[in-house]
Design an enzyme around this catalytic site. Structure first.
Site, PDB file in Angstrom:
ATOM      1  N   HIS A  64       0.808  -1.000   0.048  1.00 33.08           N
ATOM      2  CA  HIS A  64      -0.050  -0.207  -0.098  1.00 33.08           C
ATOM      3  C   HIS A  64       0.928   1.323   0.098  1.00 33.08           C
ATOM      4  O   HIS A  64       1.174   1.705   0.947  1.00 33.08           O
ATOM      5  CB  HIS A  64      -0.916  -0.122   1.216  1.00 33.08           C
ATOM      6  CG  HIS A  64      -1.878   1.065   1.102  1.00 33.08           C
ATOM      7  ND1 HIS A  64      -3.148   1.004   1.920  1.00 33.08           N
ATOM      8  CD2 HIS A  64      -1.918   2.191   0.695  1.00 33.08           C
ATOM      9  CE1 HIS A  64      -3.719   2.012   1.794  1.00 33.08           C
ATOM     10  NE2 HIS A  64      -2.932   2.803   0.899  1.00 33.08           N
ATOM     11  N   HIS A 101      -7.205  -7.071   7.390  1.00 30.74           N
ATOM     12  CA  HIS A 101      -7.046  -5.959   8.716  1.00 30.74           C
ATOM     13  C   HIS A 101      -7.278  -6.899   9.936  1.00 30.74           C
ATOM     14  O   HIS A 101      -8.305  -7.183  10.214  1.00 30.74           O
ATOM     15  CB  HIS A 101      -8.002  -4.856   8.451  1.00 30.74           C
ATOM     16  CG  HIS A 101      -7.415  -3.768   8.615  1.00 30.74           C
ATOM     17  ND1 HIS A 101      -7.159  -3.401  10.237  1.00 30.74           N
ATOM     18  CD2 HIS A 101      -6.712  -2.792   8.105  1.00 30.74           C
ATOM     19  CE1 HIS A 101      -6.491  -2.068  10.153  1.00 30.74           C
ATOM     20  NE2 HIS A 101      -6.253  -1.851   8.869  1.00 30.74           N
ATOM     21  N   GLU A 158      -2.464  -1.649  -3.012  1.00 33.25           N
ATOM     22  CA  GLU A 158      -3.748  -0.863  -2.311  1.00 33.25           C
ATOM     23  C   GLU A 158      -3.267   0.248  -2.339  1.00 33.25           C
ATOM     24  O   GLU A 158      -2.461   0.954  -2.400  1.00 33.25           O
ATOM     25  CB  GLU A 158      -3.967  -1.495  -1.104  1.00 33.25           C
ATOM     26  CG  GLU A 158      -4.007  -2.826  -0.935  1.00 33.25           C
ATOM     27  CD  GLU A 158      -4.213  -3.476   0.722  1.00 33.25           C
ATOM     28  OE1 GLU A 158      -4.753  -4.385   0.882  1.00 33.25           O
ATOM     29  OE2 GLU A 158      -3.637  -2.534   1.422  1.00 33.25           O
TER      30      GLU A 158
END
Length: 252
Positions: free
Chosen positions: A43, A205, A75
């Site tokens: 990310h 997550h 991401e």
């Protein structure tokens, strides 16, 4: 089998604490992939506080040359700079997340209808580049249909409330919501794209070796989990290779 994608943000953040090139992001990626990881996730945020743009292209080279068939997932929030980066890197999957640049980590999914004007052209652009698109969503049975309607191929369930729950009774409530959302994703994908099956479901997550197996049991056809923080923490105990092997068992 649920695929395991190892998120390397925490490894990059550790490296960036000093002006030295270790731990090597590509070196740790190689260890994870050799141990059986199905892919790598990054990310890259605008301030490059962990993953740098150079890391993205070094990982592309590593995966394409030495690990063909393993997946690369990038991401980020669909700004022009981010979309251009993704087009250049040409990963297998891009996951759009509704992050503010100042957020320390992702903490909510998209309100898809409210952001249709942002998401629809970004998804179309990625599709033209041949890149699969996943949208980061909350545990909300209404979200998968909205994701399918704007053209997403997959959804990634935000599992933070579930993963961060320390009380079993609270965790059970969040797990039920995730299961219901996954059920809705199958139906939404089938209805939106006849003949192509359901909208596939990823998750990520605060997943770890304890809470991942119950999630897998609740959603047996979970396509992919992206895990970074817990894998990095467990690697301090077991080493990265052994940690990946533990998580591959949990994914099964």
């Amino acid at each position: 089998m649920t695929h395991l994608s190892v998120n390397l943000n925490a490894v990059a953040m550790l490296r960036n604490r000093r002006s030295v090139p270790w731990p090597s992001v590509t070196g740790i990626a190689r260890i994870a992939l050799d141990a059986g990881a199905d892919g790598i996730t990054v990310h890259p945020r605008p301030d490059e506080r962990h993953i740098r743009r150079t890391d993205v292209f070094e990982l592309v080279t590593l995966l394409r040359q030495d690990y063909p068939g393993r997946e690369f997932n990038i991401e980020g929030y669909p700004t022009e700079d981010f979309l251009t980066l993704v087009e250049r890197a040409a990963p297998d999957q891009v996951t759009f997340v509704p992050d503010d640049p100042l957020q320390s980590t992702s903490d909510h999914g998209w309100n898809i209808e409210a952001n249709r004007a942002v998401l629809t052209p970004a998804i179309e652009r990625m599709k033209k580049a041949g890149i699969r698109v996943s949208l980061f969503i909350n545990a909300d049975p209404a979200a998968p249909a909205a994701a399918a309607n704007v053209g997403a191929d997959r959804v990634e369930l935000y599992t933070g409330p579930y993963g961060g729950s320390l009380k079993p009774e609270v965790q059970a409530v969040h797990l039920d919501a995730l299961r219901e959302t996954a059920d809705a994703a199958r139906a939404a994908g089938h209805n939106a794209r006849p003949g192509q099956g359901g909208l596939l479901v990823n998750a990520g997550h605060d997943l770890n070796l304890v809470n991942l197996p119950p999630l897998k049991h609740a959603i047996p056809d979970l396509a992919e989990v992206s895990i970074g923080h817990a894998i990095t923490a467990d690697a301090l105990i077991y080493g990265m290779a052994e940690t990946v092997r533990h998580y591959k068992i949990a994914c099964a």
